[in-house]
Design an enzyme around this catalytic site. Structure first.
Site, PDB file in Angstrom:
ATOM      1  N   GLU A   6      -3.180  -2.431  -6.346  1.00 53.16           N
ATOM      2  CA  GLU A   6      -4.056  -1.083  -6.763  1.00 53.16           C
ATOM      3  C   GLU A   6      -2.829   0.132  -6.891  1.00 53.16           C
ATOM      4  O   GLU A   6      -2.954   0.593  -8.240  1.00 53.16           O
ATOM      5  CB  GLU A   6      -4.788  -0.417  -5.418  1.00 53.16           C
ATOM      6  CG  GLU A   6      -4.896   0.693  -5.664  1.00 53.16           C
ATOM      7  CD  GLU A   6      -5.445   1.094  -3.779  1.00 53.16           C
ATOM      8  OE1 GLU A   6      -5.568   2.303  -3.636  1.00 53.16           O
ATOM      9  OE2 GLU A   6      -5.998   0.473  -3.234  1.00 53.16           O
ATOM     10  N   GLY A  59       0.627  -1.335   0.218  1.00 53.74           N
ATOM     11  CA  GLY A  59       0.032   0.076  -0.111  1.00 53.74           C
ATOM     12  C   GLY A  59       0.891   1.334  -0.163  1.00 53.74           C
ATOM     13  O   GLY A  59       2.357   1.107   0.000  1.00 53.74           O
ATOM     14  N   ILE A  60       0.211   2.284   0.119  1.00 49.26           N
ATOM     15  CA  ILE A  60       0.788   3.675   0.159  1.00 49.26           C
ATOM     16  C   ILE A  60       1.588   3.902   1.484  1.00 49.26           C
ATOM     17  O   ILE A  60       0.901   3.471   2.377  1.00 49.26           O
ATOM     18  CB  ILE A  60      -0.359   4.673  -0.109  1.00 49.26           C
ATOM     19  CG1 ILE A  60      -0.960   4.897  -1.524  1.00 49.26           C
ATOM     20  CG2 ILE A  60       0.226   6.381   0.093  1.00 49.26           C
ATOM     21  CD1 ILE A  60      -2.129   5.690  -1.682  1.00 49.26           C
ATOM     22  N   GLY A  61       2.737   4.456   1.267  1.00 50.95           N
ATOM     23  CA  GLY A  61       3.456   4.880   2.669  1.00 50.95           C
ATOM     24  C   GLY A  61       4.750   4.297   2.672  1.00 50.95           C
ATOM     25  O   GLY A  61       4.843   3.368   2.079  1.00 50.95           O
ATOM     26  N   GLY A  62       5.548   4.726   3.533  1.00 50.31           N
ATOM     27  CA  GLY A  62       6.916   4.189   3.759  1.00 50.31           C
ATOM     28  C   GLY A  62       6.983   2.560   4.237  1.00 50.31           C
ATOM     29  O   GLY A  62       8.033   2.201   3.798  1.00 50.31           O
ATOM     30  N   MET A  63       6.243   2.492   5.127  1.00 49.66           N
ATOM     31  CA  MET A  63       6.068   1.031   5.727  1.00 49.66           C
ATOM     32  C   MET A  63       6.176  -0.077   4.680  1.00 49.66           C
ATOM     33  O   MET A  63       7.059  -1.167   4.627  1.00 49.66           O
ATOM     34  CB  MET A  63       5.042   0.729   6.734  1.00 49.66           C
ATOM     35  CG  MET A  63       5.042  -0.817   7.197  1.00 49.66           C
ATOM     36  SD  MET A  63       6.596  -1.541   7.439  1.00 49.66           S
ATOM     37  CE  MET A  63       7.299  -0.258   8.607  1.00 49.66           C
ATOM     38  N   LYS A 107       3.015  17.352  18.013  1.00 48.30           N
ATOM     39  CA  LYS A 107       3.607  18.555  17.571  1.00 48.30           C
ATOM     40  C   LYS A 107       4.037  19.178  18.791  1.00 48.30           C
ATOM     41  O   LYS A 107       4.863  19.883  18.963  1.00 48.30           O
ATOM     42  CB  LYS A 107       2.705  19.400  16.840  1.00 48.30           C
ATOM     43  CG  LYS A 107       2.291  18.787  15.524  1.00 48.30           C
ATOM     44  CD  LYS A 107       1.759  19.916  14.784  1.00 48.30           C
ATOM     45  CE  LYS A 107       1.355  19.436  13.271  1.00 48.30           C
ATOM     46  NZ  LYS A 107       0.255  20.180  12.672  1.00 48.30           N
TER      47      LYS A 107
END
Length: 443
Positions: free
Chosen positions: A243, A218-222, A368
């Site tokens: 996908e 999937g999307i993302g760094g992992m 933050k």
């Protein structure tokens, strides 16, 4: 009229083409690097003569001039199926609304329920047969174009031509107007350097993947970290059915791991819906016979995924609660991304013979204000549930991987607390006791 005469007859400037848009229209931009930058800029120039033009897109990375020129949203109202980091900032500014969906149903929404007055997107140059390839947006574009009253194609000389299974192209006879112009190079998305936690999570997943497995990352760094470790492993004949095709698959290809030789339904082919990443990735997918694009209503359909033995799905999330619910698209009520195809692959991989679905996250994060917070929560309070508890499977943090399938509420609480950050485990146990999902015989 031959195809080239027809092309010339339909050629317009961006300013001429966007006269097709009227007040009150629904306009579609499709997705990612196929975003029509020249047409969007030309449409923005018509701001003061238009009102209530509703625009849909998703995973758009460049500034939307129609949105930026109209902070009051009186003229242009933008909506996204899945937010990029840029679209997330628009949501924060009140300039974008998310459209809830799962990706396999997106084309069906257009076919049965939605109005498209004008569709516009970028495509590579027309080929000698009169076809425009739908490139990095092939997973969704054809269904949108078929529903549109007016189709405008913007030729982007940098886009790769991706060969297809089906619905990966559109003919000049189906197009109303064509726009040409100079474009900047395609945006690139370098893979972020993995953290220590990322590497630990990946190291927990890799041993559970057999040679011959087919991967959805999937999307993302992992997911990219897992792909990098797989490229360094002893595994062989991995496949791609996804996908999103990102740089992790290119790394697997370069390592000689990605052959698809054992995939039951598309042997020796890597199947994909959409593409974005580095220039090396765009060059790799360009006219590559080992890769085929197809609509997400097929690629992401659980019944398609279930036919693939040893289907391994790896996705990221933002948080999970002690019941096994997963949030991958919001932080509280703040919108982050979208459901995308995560639920599609969680469902399909669970149906696959030998399949497994992993949802990954670090056990904690620092906000933050510098305060460390747990990603495993007692229960959600406004966070959007992406994956219901009834479909919970593997959940992984740097502290372990647990399989929640078939587990009772007290078992889930015990397993999830075992992979939570140690600083929060006692608080989570107390919460589980209050929620009556904790056994006294547990820790």
């Amino acid at each position: 009229m031959d195809i080239f005469e027809e092309y010339r007859a339909k050629l317009r400037t961006p300013e001429e083409a966007v006269w097709a848009v009227k007040s009150g229209d629904w306009v579609d931009y499709t997705t990612n690097v196929c975003f029509p930058t020249l047409l969007d800029a030309a449409l923005a120039k018509r701001r003061d003569e238009l009102s209530d033009v509703k625009i849909r897109g998703n995973l758009i990375f460049s500034p939307l001039q129609t949105v930026e020129c109209d902070p009051s949203r009186e003229h242009f109202l933008y909506n996204s199926w899945h937010c990029s980091a840029y679209e997330r900032t628009l949501c924060d500014r009140g300039l974008c609304n998310y459209i809830p969906m799962i990706f396999r149903n997106m084309t069906a929404y257009y076919r049965h329920f939605l109005t498209v007055n004008v569709a516009m997107m970028c495509v590579p140059p027309m080929d000698k047969h009169g076809y425009f390839n739908l490139s990095c947006a092939a997973g969704v574009a054809r269904g949108i174009l078929e529903k549109a009253d007016v189709v405008i194609l913007e030729v982007n000389e940098h886009l790769p031509r991706i060969l297809g299974g089906f619905d990966e192209s559109v003919h000049i006879s189906e197009v109303n107007f064509v726009v040409e112009g100079t474009h900047l190079p395609l945006p690139q998305f370098p893979v972020p350097k993995p953290t220590e936690e990322d590497l630990k999570i990946a190291e927990l997943i890799v041993p559970q993947i057999p040679s011959g497995a087919t991967l959805q990352l999937g999307i993302g760094g992992m997911p990219n970290v897992v792909g990098s470790l797989l490229a360094q492993s002893d595994l062989k004949d991995l496949g791609m059915h996804t996908e999103l095709c990102g740089d992790a698959y290119y790394a697997l290809h370069c390592a000689g791991k990605l052959t698809g030789a054992r995939c039951a339904i598309h042997r020796n082919k890597g199947m994909l819906g959409i593409v974005f990443g580095s220039q090396a990735l765009y060059d790799w997918v360009d006219q590559n016979p080992g890769i085929a694009a197809a609509p997400l209503e097929y690629i992401n359909a659980p019944e398609t995924i279930a036919r693939i033995d040893d289907m391994i799905s790896i996705n990221s999330c933002i948080a999970a609660d002690l019941y096994g619910q997963v949030c991958a698209e919001s932080a509280g009520l703040r919108h982050i991304s979208g459901t995308g195809g995560q639920l599609d692959y969680l469902t399909g991989a669970a149906m696959s013979r030998g399949g497994k679905a992993f949802i990954c996250m670090t056990s904690s994060y620092v906000d933050k204000s510098g305060v460390r917070r747990s990603r495993i929560l007692p229960h959600f309070s406004g966070d959007i549930v992406t994956d219901p508890r009834s479909q919970a499977y593997f959940i992984v943090t740097e502290n372990g991987a647990v399989n929640l399938a078939g587990r009772s509420t007290w078992e889930r609480a015990e397993l999830l607390i075992s992979i939570a950050h140690p600083d929060f485990q006692d608080t989570l146990i107390a919460a589980a006791q209050d929620q009556k999902i904790w056994r006294r015989s547990n820790r």
